[in-house]
Scaffold this motif. Structure first.
Motif, PDB file in Angstrom:
ATOM      1  N   CYS A  31       0.821  -1.217   0.000  1.00 16.34           N
ATOM      2  CA  CYS A  31       0.000   0.000   0.000  1.00 16.34           C
ATOM      3  C   CYS A  31       0.854   1.266   0.000  1.00 16.34           C
ATOM      4  O   CYS A  31       1.784   1.403   0.800  1.00 16.34           O
ATOM      5  CB  CYS A  31      -0.917  -0.016   1.220  1.00 16.34           C
ATOM      6  SG  CYS A  31      -1.918   1.474   1.346  1.00 16.34           S
ATOM      7  N   GLY A  67     -10.820   4.553   1.627  1.00 16.76           N
ATOM      8  CA  GLY A  67      -9.778   5.461   1.176  1.00 16.76           C
ATOM      9  C   GLY A  67      -8.565   5.360   2.079  1.00 16.76           C
ATOM     10  O   GLY A  67      -8.244   4.283   2.594  1.00 16.76           O
ATOM     11  N   GLU A  84      -6.978   3.550   8.270  1.00 18.01           N
ATOM     12  CA  GLU A  84      -7.675   2.373   8.798  1.00 18.01           C
ATOM     13  C   GLU A  84      -8.829   2.879   9.676  1.00 18.01           C
ATOM     14  O   GLU A  84      -8.602   3.390  10.774  1.00 18.01           O
ATOM     15  CB  GLU A  84      -6.677   1.522   9.610  1.00 18.01           C
ATOM     16  CG  GLU A  84      -7.295   0.433  10.458  1.00 18.01           C
ATOM     17  CD  GLU A  84      -8.278  -0.481   9.710  1.00 18.01           C
ATOM     18  OE1 GLU A  84      -7.951  -0.987   8.629  1.00 18.01           O
ATOM     19  OE2 GLU A  84      -9.392  -0.662  10.234  1.00 18.01           O
ATOM     20  N   PRO A  85     -10.068   2.744   9.179  1.00 19.70           N
ATOM     21  CA  PRO A  85     -11.196   3.334   9.911  1.00 19.70           C
ATOM     22  C   PRO A  85     -11.310   2.844  11.361  1.00 19.70           C
ATOM     23  O   PRO A  85     -11.637   3.627  12.252  1.00 19.70           O
ATOM     24  CB  PRO A  85     -12.425   2.938   9.102  1.00 19.70           C
ATOM     25  CG  PRO A  85     -11.956   2.179   7.926  1.00 19.70           C
ATOM     26  CD  PRO A  85     -10.472   2.151   7.899  1.00 19.70           C
ATOM     27  N   ALA A 111      -8.457  -3.636   7.695  1.00 16.55           N
ATOM     28  CA  ALA A 111      -7.361  -4.593   7.531  1.00 16.55           C
ATOM     29  C   ALA A 111      -7.496  -5.725   8.557  1.00 16.55           C
ATOM     30  O   ALA A 111      -6.822  -6.748   8.441  1.00 16.55           O
ATOM     31  CB  ALA A 111      -6.026  -3.876   7.713  1.00 16.55           C
ATOM     32  N   SER A 157     -10.094  -6.578   4.205  1.00 10.78           N
ATOM     33  CA  SER A 157      -8.963  -6.713   3.284  1.00 10.78           C
ATOM     34  C   SER A 157      -8.214  -7.990   3.651  1.00 10.78           C
ATOM     35  O   SER A 157      -7.391  -8.000   4.560  1.00 10.78           O
ATOM     36  CB  SER A 157      -8.041  -5.498   3.396  1.00 10.78           C
ATOM     37  OG  SER A 157      -8.746  -4.356   2.987  1.00 10.78           O
ATOM     38  N   ILE A 185      -6.362  -8.533  -2.942  1.00 12.96           N
ATOM     39  CA  ILE A 185      -5.459  -7.981  -3.951  1.00 12.96           C
ATOM     40  C   ILE A 185      -4.724  -9.131  -4.608  1.00 12.96           C
ATOM     41  O   ILE A 185      -4.194  -9.999  -3.907  1.00 12.96           O
ATOM     42  CB  ILE A 185      -4.371  -7.092  -3.308  1.00 12.96           C
ATOM     43  CG1 ILE A 185      -4.981  -5.913  -2.597  1.00 12.96           C
ATOM     44  CG2 ILE A 185      -3.390  -6.603  -4.350  1.00 12.96           C
ATOM     45  CD1 ILE A 185      -3.940  -4.867  -2.252  1.00 12.96           C
ATOM     46  N   PRO A 221      -6.826  -6.707  -8.902  1.00 12.97           N
ATOM     47  CA  PRO A 221      -5.469  -6.844  -9.452  1.00 12.97           C
ATOM     48  C   PRO A 221      -4.616  -5.684  -8.938  1.00 12.97           C
ATOM     49  O   PRO A 221      -5.060  -4.533  -8.974  1.00 12.97           O
ATOM     50  CB  PRO A 221      -5.693  -6.749 -10.966  1.00 12.97           C
ATOM     51  CG  PRO A 221      -7.134  -7.090 -11.164  1.00 12.97           C
ATOM     52  CD  PRO A 221      -7.854  -6.612  -9.938  1.00 12.97           C
ATOM     53  N   TYR A 234       2.545   0.963  -8.915  1.00 11.12           N
ATOM     54  CA  TYR A 234       2.958   2.365  -8.850  1.00 11.12           C
ATOM     55  C   TYR A 234       4.472   2.410  -8.856  1.00 11.12           C
ATOM     56  O   TYR A 234       5.146   1.383  -8.648  1.00 11.12           O
ATOM     57  CB  TYR A 234       2.383   3.064  -7.601  1.00 11.12           C
ATOM     58  CG  TYR A 234       2.592   2.309  -6.310  1.00 11.12           C
ATOM     59  CD1 TYR A 234       3.768   2.438  -5.583  1.00 11.12           C
ATOM     60  CD2 TYR A 234       1.603   1.447  -5.820  1.00 11.12           C
ATOM     61  CE1 TYR A 234       3.961   1.736  -4.405  1.00 11.12           C
ATOM     62  CE2 TYR A 234       1.788   0.743  -4.640  1.00 11.12           C
ATOM     63  CZ  TYR A 234       2.966   0.903  -3.933  1.00 11.12           C
ATOM     64  OH  TYR A 234       3.159   0.197  -2.766  1.00 11.12           O
TER      65      TYR A 234
HETATM   66  N1  SAH Z   1      -7.369   0.216   5.916  1.00  9.28           N
HETATM   67  C1  SAH Z   1      -8.561  -0.206   5.260  1.00  9.28           C
HETATM   68  C2  SAH Z   1      -9.053   0.724   4.163  1.00  9.28           C
HETATM   69  C3  SAH Z   1      -8.020   1.303   3.240  1.00  9.28           C
HETATM   70  S1  SAH Z   1      -7.249   0.221   2.068  1.00  9.28           S
HETATM   71  C4  SAH Z   1      -8.395  -1.612   4.754  1.00  9.28           C
HETATM   72  O1  SAH Z   1      -7.310  -2.182   4.879  1.00  9.28           O
HETATM   73  O2  SAH Z   1      -9.370  -2.197   4.269  1.00  9.28           O
HETATM   74  C5  SAH Z   1      -8.525  -0.056   0.909  1.00  9.28           C
HETATM   75  C6  SAH Z   1      -8.287  -1.230  -0.021  1.00  9.28           C
HETATM   76  O3  SAH Z   1      -7.311  -0.896  -1.020  1.00  9.28           O
HETATM   77  C7  SAH Z   1      -7.776  -2.453   0.699  1.00  9.28           C
HETATM   78  O4  SAH Z   1      -8.533  -3.596   0.344  1.00  9.28           O
HETATM   79  C8  SAH Z   1      -6.346  -2.580   0.194  1.00  9.28           C
HETATM   80  O5  SAH Z   1      -5.968  -3.929   0.271  1.00  9.28           O
HETATM   81  C9  SAH Z   1      -6.438  -1.996  -1.213  1.00  9.28           C
HETATM   82  N2  SAH Z   1      -5.170  -1.505  -1.782  1.00  9.28           N
HETATM   83  C10 SAH Z   1      -4.204  -0.777  -1.190  1.00  9.28           C
HETATM   84  N3  SAH Z   1      -3.186  -0.534  -2.031  1.00  9.28           N
HETATM   85  C11 SAH Z   1      -3.516  -1.101  -3.213  1.00  9.28           C
HETATM   86  C12 SAH Z   1      -2.865  -1.209  -4.497  1.00  9.28           C
HETATM   87  N4  SAH Z   1      -1.685  -0.662  -4.735  1.00  9.28           N
HETATM   88  N5  SAH Z   1      -3.506  -1.885  -5.474  1.00  9.28           N
HETATM   89  C13 SAH Z   1      -4.723  -2.431  -5.256  1.00  9.28           C
HETATM   90  N6  SAH Z   1      -5.365  -2.369  -4.091  1.00  9.28           N
HETATM   91  C14 SAH Z   1      -4.775  -1.721  -3.062  1.00  9.28           C
END
Ligand code: SAH
Length: 358
Positions: A128, A168, A171-172, A205, A225, A269, A299, A303
């Motif tokens: 992330c 977004g 972590e809520p 998460a 996640s 992911i 997928p 970045y």
């Molecule tokens: N912290 C929370 C919300 C933010 S992350 C959580 O973990 O659910 C939101 C989603 O984006 C998560 O499912 C995470 O696994 C995904 N995510 C983060 N970086 C990513 C990336 N580079 N490509 C695809 N999904 C990604």
């Protein structure tokens, strides 16, 4: 206090930081009837009022007192990018100069809005981008709410905004109190933003202790996640798993009470050669078999500087087919708005060059 003083005075508190109960208590302290709280909130959330002066069904003296004590804040729109697929990404600048992102995603006939809950994030998930910059601070209740209120105000037809997802930045569940406060106003159909509970999704998460008490404070859709099917891989990708491993997380999911007719969304992911094998797909099917689940395959959105890769198309489709054969509803979530860096945290990082090369 004269009217002139009220004009120049900048009130200390954003009224959107208050819960309804807190507003009622404040009014009571000032000998004002409790029902005024709903009137005020309707002006702010239904009618998008920017100041108290226009609240004409409220007595002038009360309006003046409110103006002296409260502001009604909007977020500063620092940048807006629109992608080819219509996703609209807002970069908001907060009063302390920090930036957050919200993404408005067009679906067939409506919009989904993805909002942030923190500036940065402390979870340290390896894939992330937000995690790279570390944790800066929690968003306040008002800042979480303002993302929804301000973007609704931008829409020709605010009714078209149907879903709110807390997926977004941040972590809520690590910003529990403010997130719960914001959800309370978002789902207040009498005088808040008016979304029903099954239109709001919180994505985590896996902060199990908070997840286990969430039902006491809110009934919203849940997204988890998951991202791996064994503890070794999940430990490596998501440090939170070392504290609350898969069995414990899934047990908390089983106990979670969803809004009627909903299922838990498991986000997964897909990372090339890490969690994308047919064995993984079969293990995932098994892991979730006793849970009311649907699966969102994402997928990996690559970045600059990321060591992970997205799998080939064939691998992704194969993974999905295995899950479908096991009777799961599976959605592949192509990262919307790739061309505008709509994956979590990308626009913010672009603003902030020291993070770019990390
Ligand atoms: N912290 C929370 C919300 C933010 S992350 C959580 O973990 O659910 C939101 C989603 O984006 C998560 O499912 C995470 O696994 C995904 N995510 C983060 N970086 C990513 C990336 N580079 N490509 C695809 N999904 C990604």
């Amino acid at each position: 206090m004269t009217h002139e003083a009220g004009m120049t005075h900048r009130a200390e508190t954003n009224i959107m930081e208050l819960t309804k109960d807190q507003l009622v208590a404040w009014l009571k302290d000032h000998d004002i009837e409790a029902y005024r709280a709903e009137q005020i909130m309707k002006w702010i959330y239904f009618r998008q009022a920017d100041d108290f002066e226009i609240m004409t069904d409220i007595k002038k003296e009360i309006r003046q007192l409110l103006s002296l004590n409260f502001r009604i804040d909007r977020l500063e729109k620092k940048q807006i990018e629109i992608s080819e697929d219509g996703s609209k990404k807002y970069l908001f600048k907060l009063s302390d100069g920090q930036c957050i992102e919200s993404v408005l995603i067009p679906e067939k006939n409506y919009y989904t809005l993805c909002i942030s809950s923190q500036v940065g994030c402390a979870q340290g998930c390896k894939f992330c981008l937000t995690a790279r910059g570390g944790f800066v601070r929690n968003l306040t209740k008002g800042e979480i709410l303002a993302q929804v209120r301000d973007i609704m105000n931008d829409l020709d037809d605010p009714e078209k905004l149907k879903n709110i997802v807390m997926m977004g930045m941040g972590e809520p569940l690590a910003n529990y109190k403010n997130v719960i406060g914001a959800i309370d106003t978002i789902t207040d159909t009498r005088c808040g933003l008016g979304f029903s509970n099954n239109k709001v999704t919180l994505s985590t998460a896996g902060l199990v202790p908070r997840l286990s008490v969430l039902n006491q404070d809110a009934t919203v859709n849940l997204a988890i996640s998951l991202n791996a099917t064994d503890n070794k891989t999940r430990d490596m990708l998501m440090p939170i798993n070392k504290k609350y491993p898969l069995e414990i997380l899934l047990d908390a999911c089983r106990k979670y009470r969803l809004p009627p007719r909903q299922s838990i969304m498991f986000e997964y992911i897909l990372l090339k050669n890490i969690n994308d094998s047919p064995d993984d797909a079969n293990r995932l099917a098994k892991l979730l078999h006793s849970i009311k689940a649907k699966i969102n395959l994402i997928p990996f959105n690559e970045y600059e500087g990321s060591k992970f890769k997205s799998p080939e198309e064939e691998v992704i489709n194969n993974f999905r087919e295995i899950l479908r054969k096991n009777n799961y509803i599976v959605i592949i979530r192509r990262s919307k708005g790739r061309d505008i860096s709509a994956a979590c945290g990308q626009l913010r990082v672009r603003q902030d060059s020291p993070l770019k090369k990390s």
